[in-house]
Design a protein around this motif. Sequence first.
Motif, PDB file in Angstrom:
ATOM      1  N   SER A 358      -8.632  -1.816   1.642  1.00  0.00           N
ATOM      2  CA  SER A 358      -7.573  -1.076   0.960  1.00  0.00           C
ATOM      3  C   SER A 358      -8.246  -0.277  -0.147  1.00  0.00           C
ATOM      4  O   SER A 358      -9.215  -0.736  -0.748  1.00  0.00           O
ATOM      5  CB  SER A 358      -6.548  -2.026   0.336  1.00  0.00           C
ATOM      6  OG  SER A 358      -5.941  -2.821   1.330  1.00  0.00           O
ATOM      7  N   PHE A 359      -7.727   0.910  -0.398  1.00  0.00           N
ATOM      8  CA  PHE A 359      -8.357   1.765  -1.415  1.00  0.00           C
ATOM      9  C   PHE A 359      -7.280   2.586  -2.112  1.00  0.00           C
ATOM     10  O   PHE A 359      -6.532   3.297  -1.464  1.00  0.00           O
ATOM     11  CB  PHE A 359      -9.403   2.666  -0.752  1.00  0.00           C
ATOM     12  CG  PHE A 359      -9.868   3.812  -1.608  1.00  0.00           C
ATOM     13  CD1 PHE A 359     -10.205   3.615  -2.941  1.00  0.00           C
ATOM     14  CD2 PHE A 359      -9.974   5.091  -1.085  1.00  0.00           C
ATOM     15  CE1 PHE A 359     -10.633   4.675  -3.736  1.00  0.00           C
ATOM     16  CE2 PHE A 359     -10.392   6.157  -1.858  1.00  0.00           C
ATOM     17  CZ  PHE A 359     -10.723   5.945  -3.194  1.00  0.00           C
ATOM     18  N   ARG A 380       0.061  -3.962 -10.650  1.00  0.00           N
ATOM     19  CA  ARG A 380       0.918  -4.224  -9.485  1.00  0.00           C
ATOM     20  C   ARG A 380       0.092  -4.243  -8.197  1.00  0.00           C
ATOM     21  O   ARG A 380       0.306  -5.059  -7.312  1.00  0.00           O
ATOM     22  CB  ARG A 380       2.002  -3.149  -9.389  1.00  0.00           C
ATOM     23  CG  ARG A 380       3.391  -3.658  -9.657  1.00  0.00           C
ATOM     24  CD  ARG A 380       4.488  -2.747  -9.176  1.00  0.00           C
ATOM     25  NE  ARG A 380       4.219  -1.329  -9.257  1.00  0.00           N
ATOM     26  CZ  ARG A 380       4.436  -0.584 -10.348  1.00  0.00           C
ATOM     27  NH1 ARG A 380       4.900  -1.130 -11.442  1.00  0.00           N
ATOM     28  NH2 ARG A 380       4.184   0.703 -10.331  1.00  0.00           N
ATOM     29  N   GLY A 384      -0.253  -7.457  -5.798  1.00  0.00           N
ATOM     30  CA  GLY A 384       0.224  -7.346  -4.418  1.00  0.00           C
ATOM     31  C   GLY A 384      -0.883  -7.615  -3.421  1.00  0.00           C
ATOM     32  O   GLY A 384      -0.691  -8.320  -2.426  1.00  0.00           O
ATOM     33  N   GLY A 388      -0.936 -10.613  -0.726  1.00  0.00           N
ATOM     34  CA  GLY A 388      -1.123 -10.335   0.693  1.00  0.00           C
ATOM     35  C   GLY A 388      -2.277 -11.161   1.249  1.00  0.00           C
ATOM     36  O   GLY A 388      -2.176 -11.761   2.326  1.00  0.00           O
TER      37      GLY A 388
ATOM     38  N   MET B  60      -0.795   9.226  -2.506  1.00  0.00           N
ATOM     39  CA  MET B  60      -1.267   8.096  -3.299  1.00  0.00           C
ATOM     40  C   MET B  60      -0.142   7.166  -3.751  1.00  0.00           C
ATOM     41  O   MET B  60      -0.339   5.954  -3.850  1.00  0.00           O
ATOM     42  CB  MET B  60      -2.054   8.611  -4.507  1.00  0.00           C
ATOM     43  CG  MET B  60      -2.913   7.566  -5.160  1.00  0.00           C
ATOM     44  SD  MET B  60      -4.155   6.845  -4.041  1.00  0.00           S
ATOM     45  CE  MET B  60      -5.445   8.078  -4.127  1.00  0.00           C
ATOM     46  N   VAL B  63       0.441   4.881  -0.966  1.00  0.00           N
ATOM     47  CA  VAL B  63      -0.667   3.931  -0.826  1.00  0.00           C
ATOM     48  C   VAL B  63      -0.493   2.794  -1.831  1.00  0.00           C
ATOM     49  O   VAL B  63      -0.590   1.616  -1.485  1.00  0.00           O
ATOM     50  CB  VAL B  63      -2.031   4.624  -1.077  1.00  0.00           C
ATOM     51  CG1 VAL B  63      -3.167   3.607  -0.968  1.00  0.00           C
ATOM     52  CG2 VAL B  63      -2.250   5.756  -0.095  1.00  0.00           C
ATOM     53  N   THR B  64      -0.206   3.180  -3.075  1.00  0.00           N
ATOM     54  CA  THR B  64      -0.057   2.182  -4.128  1.00  0.00           C
ATOM     55  C   THR B  64       1.085   1.235  -3.789  1.00  0.00           C
ATOM     56  O   THR B  64       0.967   0.012  -3.942  1.00  0.00           O
ATOM     57  CB  THR B  64       0.206   2.882  -5.473  1.00  0.00           C
ATOM     58  OG1 THR B  64      -0.812   3.861  -5.671  1.00  0.00           O
ATOM     59  CG2 THR B  64       0.181   1.893  -6.625  1.00  0.00           C
ATOM     60  N   VAL B  67      -0.113  -1.133  -0.910  1.00  0.00           N
ATOM     61  CA  VAL B  67      -1.086  -2.152  -1.322  1.00  0.00           C
ATOM     62  C   VAL B  67      -0.416  -3.150  -2.260  1.00  0.00           C
ATOM     63  O   VAL B  67      -0.652  -4.360  -2.169  1.00  0.00           O
ATOM     64  CB  VAL B  67      -2.325  -1.509  -1.975  1.00  0.00           C
ATOM     65  CG1 VAL B  67      -3.302  -2.586  -2.442  1.00  0.00           C
ATOM     66  CG2 VAL B  67      -3.029  -0.569  -0.998  1.00  0.00           C
ATOM     67  N   ALA B  68       0.441  -2.647  -3.140  1.00  0.00           N
ATOM     68  CA  ALA B  68       1.154  -3.543  -4.057  1.00  0.00           C
ATOM     69  C   ALA B  68       2.104  -4.457  -3.291  1.00  0.00           C
ATOM     70  O   ALA B  68       2.569  -5.462  -3.816  1.00  0.00           O
ATOM     71  CB  ALA B  68       1.911  -2.736  -5.110  1.00  0.00           C
ATOM     72  N   HIS B  69       2.388  -4.088  -2.064  1.00  0.00           N
ATOM     73  CA  HIS B  69       3.217  -4.933  -1.200  1.00  0.00           C
ATOM     74  C   HIS B  69       2.340  -5.875  -0.366  1.00  0.00           C
ATOM     75  O   HIS B  69       2.832  -6.603   0.494  1.00  0.00           O
ATOM     76  CB  HIS B  69       4.072  -4.037  -0.304  1.00  0.00           C
ATOM     77  CG  HIS B  69       5.209  -4.749   0.367  1.00  0.00           C
ATOM     78  ND1 HIS B  69       6.200  -5.390  -0.337  1.00  0.00           N
ATOM     79  CD2 HIS B  69       5.495  -4.946   1.674  1.00  0.00           C
ATOM     80  CE1 HIS B  69       7.041  -5.942   0.520  1.00  0.00           C
ATOM     81  NE2 HIS B  69       6.641  -5.695   1.746  1.00  0.00           N
ATOM     82  N   GLY B  70       1.037  -5.819  -0.598  1.00  0.00           N
ATOM     83  CA  GLY B  70       0.134  -6.739   0.086  1.00  0.00           C
ATOM     84  C   GLY B  70      -0.382  -6.235   1.423  1.00  0.00           C
ATOM     85  O   GLY B  70      -0.901  -7.003   2.223  1.00  0.00           O
ATOM     86  N   LEU B  71      -0.238  -4.936   1.677  1.00  0.00           N
ATOM     87  CA  LEU B  71      -0.647  -4.400   2.980  1.00  0.00           C
ATOM     88  C   LEU B  71      -1.984  -3.678   2.883  1.00  0.00           C
ATOM     89  O   LEU B  71      -2.256  -3.010   1.889  1.00  0.00           O
ATOM     90  CB  LEU B  71       0.426  -3.430   3.498  1.00  0.00           C
ATOM     91  CG  LEU B  71       1.811  -4.056   3.644  1.00  0.00           C
ATOM     92  CD1 LEU B  71       2.859  -2.988   3.922  1.00  0.00           C
ATOM     93  CD2 LEU B  71       1.793  -5.086   4.770  1.00  0.00           C
ATOM     94  N   PRO B  72      -2.839  -3.825   3.913  1.00  0.00           N
ATOM     95  CA  PRO B  72      -4.156  -3.189   3.856  1.00  0.00           C
ATOM     96  C   PRO B  72      -4.094  -1.699   4.178  1.00  0.00           C
ATOM     97  O   PRO B  72      -4.149  -1.292   5.335  1.00  0.00           O
ATOM     98  CB  PRO B  72      -4.968  -3.953   4.916  1.00  0.00           C
ATOM     99  CG  PRO B  72      -3.952  -4.469   5.872  1.00  0.00           C
ATOM    100  CD  PRO B  72      -2.672  -4.650   5.120  1.00  0.00           C
ATOM    101  N   VAL B  73      -3.981  -0.903   3.142  1.00  0.00           N
ATOM    102  CA  VAL B  73      -3.841   0.545   3.312  1.00  0.00           C
ATOM    103  C   VAL B  73      -4.872   1.233   2.434  1.00  0.00           C
ATOM    104  O   VAL B  73      -5.096   0.818   1.298  1.00  0.00           O
ATOM    105  CB  VAL B  73      -2.425   0.994   2.905  1.00  0.00           C
ATOM    106  CG1 VAL B  73      -2.322   2.519   2.894  1.00  0.00           C
ATOM    107  CG2 VAL B  73      -1.391   0.413   3.873  1.00  0.00           C
ATOM    108  N   MET B  74      -5.499   2.253   2.965  1.00  0.00           N
ATOM    109  CA  MET B  74      -6.415   3.016   2.125  1.00  0.00           C
ATOM    110  C   MET B  74      -6.015   4.470   2.038  1.00  0.00           C
ATOM    111  O   MET B  74      -5.399   5.020   2.940  1.00  0.00           O
ATOM    112  CB  MET B  74      -7.865   2.869   2.574  1.00  0.00           C
ATOM    113  CG  MET B  74      -8.227   3.454   3.909  1.00  0.00           C
ATOM    114  SD  MET B  74     -10.029   3.385   4.126  1.00  0.00           S
ATOM    115  CE  MET B  74     -10.545   4.866   3.238  1.00  0.00           C
TER     116      MET B  74
END
Lengths: 395, 214
Positions: A358-359, A380, A384, A388, B60, B63-64, B67-74
């Motif tokens: 993730s980035f 946040r 998160g 996860g 962005m 994305v934020t 990721v803040a929801h725990g998902l692997p996103v770049m």
Amino acid sequence: MDQPVALSDQPHQHVTFADGMALECGARLARLTVAYRTYGTLNAARSNAVLVCHALTGDQYVAETHPITGKPGWWDQVVGPGRPVDTDRFFVICANVLGGCMGSTGPRSPRDGSAGETSTPSAPTPSPPWGTDFPPVTIRDMVRAQHRLVTHLGIARLFAVIGGSMGGMQVLQWAADYPDMVFAALPIASAAYHSAQNIAFNEVGRQAIFADPDWQGGRYWVSGRVPARGLAVARMCAHITYLSEQALTRKFGRRLQTAPKDSQEAISLFGDMFEVESYLHHQGSTFVSRFDANSYLTITRAMDYFDLAADHGGDLASAFRGTRTRFLLVSFTSDWLFPTAESRSVARALNRAGANVSFVEIASDKGHDAFLLDEPDFHRTLAGFLSGCAAHAKL
Amino acid sequence: MNVQDPVRFVAKNLRVDLQLIAAMIAPATRVLDIGCGDGTLIEELFTTKGCDARGIEIDMAEVTRAVAHGLPVMHGDADSDLAQYPDDAFDYVVLSRTLQAVERPREVLRQMLRIGSRAIVSFPNFGHWLVRWQLLRRGRMPMTATWNRMWYETPNIHPCTIRDFFDLCAQEGYGVERWFAADEAGRRAPWRRFPRLANLFGEQAVFLLRRTGI
């Protein structure tokens, strides 16, 4: 800025490994002391440990009042009960880096490898400190010392390793060297190598220390006068690189500050002083009360040496090939010391290695320091990502 | 979502549209969702099918959120980031309603079928009768529920029709494993055996492609 306050010797929680440690440079430390702090409780399965890696001038006092400065922990907005790195949930470990000056083996440690920071009553005469003869250490050496600590604590796998700036370099090194021990890796505002510009700034800082007559070739313990002025200038120079033009403008603009009436010294050569100058002087003078000049030299050098790809045939992806670690890279828009492009190139290398990455780039005008400050989007994101990962780790 | 919002494309009709895509994906597979938004599909695939699903997103804020929801996103984009992935890194690579907005659609498709053995592509159909009718009757760029941005601000720089897409697949040698047309809400339309009818009445299309020779 002109009142040198020597770094006080006071005991820190630590573990000493009597068998020492071999360093990358070929030298061997006869004994290895690692000073550390922990927060929260290790669960029965020993699966909830989070290692926090500190930056150049950080230390192990992440989330509690600092014993020397009396200030809150350097990451107490991130680490603590209910915080993104939640100490109600995770067992958080932070160690002073090898080469540091808060209790871990470093240039202030006795050269003969006797008991380190704590003076043993039985020791007849204290051995002189290493000073500048302390072997050059690397980020990998720092990580190996942390690995000793983690193993000593009975932890076979870290749920997460997290750190900003130089701490992020350690995170990347952990993930590369001990992939099976790191479930999640979070290098924040960091890079896989130290850029020429960053080496240049470090060199200015080192030269400032060398130029201070009180440095005395690094043997300043003999006279008891520490190179406070040189170290303060090094800190001032570095501090500028941690901020941004917008942040400096917002905080200080071009405002002038007038001298207090009873001031001994003229506030500056020119009569008036800009607020930003006063701020930097303050940053410099408070720094010398908690940091050792020779440690500053040692650690800045370790950062300069860092080039993870070079250790893997020039291909950063090969450092992470086959990794099952989950990565989160975070950068900040106004960070010009570790700009987003460097995090992106790490993210792309991780993609080439097929890693789960993730980035996020967080919008902030606070420069490199943003990772230490109140940035709700960043916090946040951290919280998160860790939740996860905890779901995937079945924590 | 308000159509005035500066988004890449029209609002995605998430539930139905993505459910159709999710239905094409086998459980416990590796999936890359390009233009994943806030990661709704990734989450669905992880929670209901145990997939190792990851995402790339250009916005962005999305994305934020992901990721803040725990998902692997770049953060990244289809045009420049796909080249970084190794061959066969995924079982499925998903591009949902984004193909028409990328700079080099043909190259993006090639990359998708290099890094994944299968590609799932959905796109709005420029051959829909209303689009044709508006252009014919008024002589101006069509404005419909699907094509709802003015020509000077639309991010959709490479619109195509269902028949165009069939041609490209044939030209590039991609096998069309499944395909269907759907209305804007993502409900499947009944013209599956008749591409010409689908091209006239389908507001969007979903294709499951595979690399030939596997």
